[in-house]
Design an enzyme around this catalytic site. Structure first.
Site, short mmCIF file in Angstrom:
data_model
loop_
_atom_site.label_atom_id
_atom_site.label_comp_id
_atom_site.label_asym_id
_atom_site.label_seq_id
_atom_site.Cartn_x
_atom_site.Cartn_y
_atom_site.Cartn_z
N THR A 21 26.52 43.34 13.32
CA THR A 21 27.65 44.17 13.79
C THR A 21 28.02 45.17 12.70
O THR A 21 27.80 44.92 11.52
CB THR A 21 28.84 43.23 14.11
OG1 THR A 21 28.56 42.55 15.32
CG2 THR A 21 30.16 43.98 14.24
N VAL A 60 33.96 39.71 25.92
CA VAL A 60 34.50 40.67 24.94
C VAL A 60 34.81 39.90 23.66
O VAL A 60 35.38 38.81 23.70
CB VAL A 60 35.79 41.33 25.49
CG1 VAL A 60 36.45 42.19 24.41
CG2 VAL A 60 35.47 42.18 26.72
N GLY A 61 34.42 40.47 22.51
CA GLY A 61 34.65 39.81 21.23
C GLY A 61 35.87 40.38 20.50
O GLY A 61 36.77 40.96 21.12
N ASP A 62 35.89 40.22 19.20
CA ASP A 62 37.04 40.67 18.39
C ASP A 62 36.99 42.15 18.04
O ASP A 62 38.03 42.74 17.73
CB ASP A 62 37.09 39.88 17.07
CG ASP A 62 35.82 40.10 16.25
OD1 ASP A 62 34.73 39.76 16.76
OD2 ASP A 62 35.90 40.64 15.13
N GLY A 105 33.49 36.34 17.27
CA GLY A 105 34.74 36.88 17.81
C GLY A 105 35.64 35.84 18.43
O GLY A 105 36.87 35.93 18.34
N1 ASP Z 1 32.32 40.03 15.86
C1 ASP Z 1 31.24 40.26 16.79
C2 ASP Z 1 31.60 39.68 18.13
O1 ASP Z 1 32.02 38.54 18.18
C3 ASP Z 1 29.92 39.72 16.36
C4 ASP Z 1 29.57 39.86 14.90
O2 ASP Z 1 30.34 40.35 14.10
O3 ASP Z 1 28.45 39.45 14.53
O4 ASP Z 1 31.42 40.33 19.12
#
Ligand code: ASP
Length: 303
Positions: A168, A197-199, A222
């Site tokens: 990411t 949906v993630g963070d 997330g």
């Molecule tokens: N934070 C991202 C999500 O959960 C994934 C990541 O940072 O690797 O969508």
């Protein structure tokens, strides 16, 4: 405008449990050089953050934009957000398909709409209205990753540990006016149900910027980061007097102890103090401060 202000940029290419891929470090170094020249020319922190993330989305080397992981139905649905620290303006897209640069869409939502976040088809149409480039090809490796991770079983956090490398993307910057900005962009996490949906698009979850606190871009699972509002917590700790590294360390340790969440963060405040910190095995990132050379590296766990 304080022309003598020291310009600072920090960028990350994700925190994870596998080493960075070849080419990611070179890409980050290149991206930082572009970012700093935008700032030196008087561009805003927001402009630099947006452009740097666009370059990483377009590189296909990270889990964002054209390199995005695919969801279980084979579609890439991406998340991104951007925020500035002077007036706390922000924009975000969630679960958007078909546009090459979700971060550019997030910026347009911030600049041109009355909203903070658009999702799915509405976000795609909004991007199309502003002629954002379409996303045509996506990383077919993503489908294989979904299959692999489905076969491996186990809970989500264990799965994240077993499949995740550095991927990411995010950036933070301070401009000549002394305003800080932050942004994050991702293709999510495998395996994902369609519509997950993630963070990264959640203001206060994966991205935050407040001139009184600090700018933050998060990476990690997330599903855990959202539950502890980690980006906002880091900014709040720093507003209350912690250095950015103590603030980030405290919030990331709290995530770990409270719900066994592992994550990484880049942070930057108005004094130009910055840090990269993580509780995963690896995190890839880079920095530039003032006239020093851009440095990109893979960092090993310290927390
Ligand atoms: N934070 C991202 C999500 O959960 C994934 C990541 O940072 O690797 O969508």
């Amino acid at each position: 405008m304080a022309k003598n202000r020291e310009l600072v940029i920090a960028v990350h290419g994700g925190a994870g449990f596998k080493k960075a891929k070849k080419g990611q470090l070179d890409c980050i170094e290149e991206v930082i050089r572009t970012g700093i020249s935008i700032l030196r020319d008087g561009g805003s922190g927001l402009d630099a953050v947006e452009k740097m993330i666009i370059l990483m989305e377009d590189s296909g080397l990270f889990n964002a934009g054209s390199g995005s992981h695919l969801q279980m139905d084979g579609a890439a649905r991406m998340d991104a957000s951007i925020m500035e620290g002077k007036d706390l303006m922000a924009g975000a897209v969630a679960s958007v398909s078909g546009i090459a640069n979700p971060i550019a869409c997030a910026r347009l939502i911030m600049d041109k709409s009355l909203h903070i976040m658009l999702a799915g088809e509405g976000a795609r149409r909004f991007g199309a209205h502003y002629n954002l480039r379409e996303l045509r090809s996506i990383d077919k490796e993503g489908l294989k990753a979904v299959k692999r991770s489905l076969d491996s079983g186990g809970d989500q956090a264990r799965l994240y540990k077993s499949v995740y490398g550095c991927e990411t993307v995010g950036a933070v910057a301070i401009d000549l006016e002394g305003n800080i900005a932050a942004g994050s962009s991702t293709g999510g996490f495998s395996p994902m149900l369609p519509g997950r949906v993630g963070d990264s698009p959640i203001i206060g979850g994966g991205t935050y910027a407040d001139n009184r606190g600090c700018a933050v871009s998060m990476t990690g699972l997330g599903e855990k980061i959202i539950r502890c509002s980690v980006a906002k917590e880091i900014s709040t700790f720093s507003e209350l007097g912690d250095s950015v590294s103590i603030a980030a360390g405290k919030a990331i340790m709290r995530l770990l102890k409270r719900i066994d969440g592992r994550a990484g963060a880049i942070t930057l405040n108005r004094d130009g103090e910055y840090c990269l910190i993580h509780s995963t095995d690896f995190m890839v990132g880079g920095f530039i401060k003032g006239k020093k050379m851009a440095v990109a590296d893979q960092f090993k766990r310290v927390l």
